[in-house]
Design a protein around this motif. Structure first.
Motif, short mmCIF file in Angstrom:
data_model
loop_
_atom_site.label_atom_id
_atom_site.label_comp_id
_atom_site.label_asym_id
_atom_site.label_seq_id
_atom_site.Cartn_x
_atom_site.Cartn_y
_atom_site.Cartn_z
N ILE A 192 -13.07 -11.24 9.09
CA ILE A 192 -12.03 -11.11 8.07
C ILE A 192 -10.91 -10.27 8.68
O ILE A 192 -11.17 -9.21 9.24
N GLU A 193 -9.68 -10.75 8.56
CA GLU A 193 -8.54 -10.05 9.16
C GLU A 193 -7.45 -9.83 8.13
O GLU A 193 -7.27 -10.63 7.22
N THR A 194 -6.71 -8.73 8.32
CA THR A 194 -5.57 -8.42 7.46
C THR A 194 -4.57 -7.58 8.25
O THR A 194 -4.90 -7.02 9.29
N ARG A 195 -3.36 -7.51 7.76
CA ARG A 195 -2.31 -6.73 8.41
C ARG A 195 -1.70 -5.78 7.39
O ARG A 195 -1.39 -6.16 6.26
N ILE A 242 -0.56 -2.33 11.33
CA ILE A 242 -1.95 -2.16 11.75
C ILE A 242 -2.69 -3.44 11.43
O ILE A 242 -2.69 -3.90 10.28
N ASP A 243 -3.29 -4.04 12.45
CA ASP A 243 -4.15 -5.20 12.26
C ASP A 243 -5.56 -4.69 12.06
O ASP A 243 -6.09 -3.96 12.90
N ALA A 244 -6.15 -5.05 10.94
CA ALA A 244 -7.52 -4.63 10.65
C ALA A 244 -8.41 -5.86 10.57
O ALA A 244 -8.02 -6.86 9.96
N SER A 245 -9.55 -5.79 11.22
CA SER A 245 -10.49 -6.90 11.16
C SER A 245 -11.90 -6.35 10.95
O SER A 245 -12.23 -5.25 11.39
N VAL A 280 -15.26 -2.24 11.79
CA VAL A 280 -13.88 -2.50 11.40
C VAL A 280 -13.02 -2.08 12.59
O VAL A 280 -13.08 -0.93 13.02
N THR A 281 -12.26 -3.00 13.14
CA THR A 281 -11.37 -2.70 14.25
C THR A 281 -9.97 -2.57 13.69
O THR A 281 -9.48 -3.47 13.01
N MET A 282 -9.34 -1.43 13.97
CA MET A 282 -7.99 -1.18 13.49
C MET A 282 -7.09 -1.01 14.70
O MET A 282 -7.22 -0.04 15.44
N ALA A 283 -6.20 -1.97 14.91
CA ALA A 283 -5.30 -1.97 16.06
C ALA A 283 -3.90 -1.58 15.60
O ALA A 283 -3.26 -2.33 14.88
N ALA A 284 -3.46 -0.39 16.00
CA ALA A 284 -2.12 0.07 15.68
C ALA A 284 -1.14 -0.63 16.63
O ALA A 284 -1.35 -0.66 17.83
N VAL A 285 -0.07 -1.19 16.07
CA VAL A 285 0.92 -1.90 16.86
C VAL A 285 2.29 -1.27 16.60
O VAL A 285 2.74 -1.23 15.46
N GLY A 286 2.94 -0.78 17.64
CA GLY A 286 4.24 -0.12 17.52
C GLY A 286 4.15 1.31 17.99
O GLY A 286 3.20 2.03 17.66
N ASP A 338 -9.25 -1.37 1.49
CA ASP A 338 -8.85 -2.04 0.26
C ASP A 338 -8.36 -3.46 0.55
O ASP A 338 -8.72 -4.41 -0.16
N ALA A 339 -7.55 -3.62 1.59
CA ALA A 339 -7.02 -4.95 1.95
C ALA A 339 -8.14 -5.87 2.40
O ALA A 339 -8.15 -7.07 2.06
N LEU A 340 -9.10 -5.36 3.16
CA LEU A 340 -10.23 -6.18 3.61
C LEU A 340 -11.12 -6.59 2.42
O LEU A 340 -11.62 -7.72 2.39
N ARG A 341 -11.28 -5.71 1.45
CA ARG A 341 -12.05 -6.07 0.25
C ARG A 341 -11.35 -7.20 -0.50
O ARG A 341 -11.99 -8.13 -0.98
N GLU A 342 -10.02 -7.09 -0.63
CA GLU A 342 -9.26 -8.14 -1.30
C GLU A 342 -9.37 -9.48 -0.56
O GLU A 342 -9.30 -10.54 -1.17
N ALA A 343 -9.54 -9.40 0.76
CA ALA A 343 -9.66 -10.62 1.57
C ALA A 343 -11.07 -11.18 1.58
O ALA A 343 -11.32 -12.21 2.21
N GLY A 344 -12.01 -10.51 0.92
CA GLY A 344 -13.34 -11.06 0.77
C GLY A 344 -14.48 -10.32 1.44
O GLY A 344 -15.61 -10.82 1.45
#
Length: 83
Positions: free
Chosen positions: A2-5, A13-16, A22-28, A60-66
C-alpha cells in the motif's frame, strides 16, 4: 503493498506499507533533517517532533488507503531520496 504520498514543505514523503514495515522516503532537500543524524540536542528534538508528526500523517493516510490493524505494530524505516 500500500502506497501513499504526503505533501510537505519543500517536498513530499512517500509512505509504503508491506508486511511489517512502513517505509517513509523523504523527497526534497528541506526534508533531509528527518533522516540525517542531528548535530546537537535542539536539532535532535526538532527531528523527533517532525518525524512524529509525519509518521502520524502517514499512518492515517495508509489506513485510508486500506491498511489493516497490523499497521500499528509496524517498524518505521526512514530514508531520503533526491527529488
Amino acid at each position: 503493498m500500500i502506497e501513499t504520498r504526503i505533501k510537505a514543505v519543500g517536498g513530499w514523503i512517500d509512505a509504503s506499507f508491506e508486511g511489517d514495515t512502513v517505509t517513509m522516503a523523504a523527497v526534497g532537500s528541506p526534508l533531509q533533517l528527518l533522516v540525517k543524524e542531528p548535530a546537537n540536542t535542539a536539532a535532535r528534538q526538532k527531528r523527533t517532533d517532525e518525524r512524529g508528526r509525519y509518521r502520524r500523517m502517514a499512518l492515517d493516510a495508509l489506513r485510508e488507503a486500506g491498511a489493516g490493524p497490523e499497521l500499528d505494530d509496524a517498524f518505521i524505516d526512514w530514508t531520503y531520496r533526491a527529488g
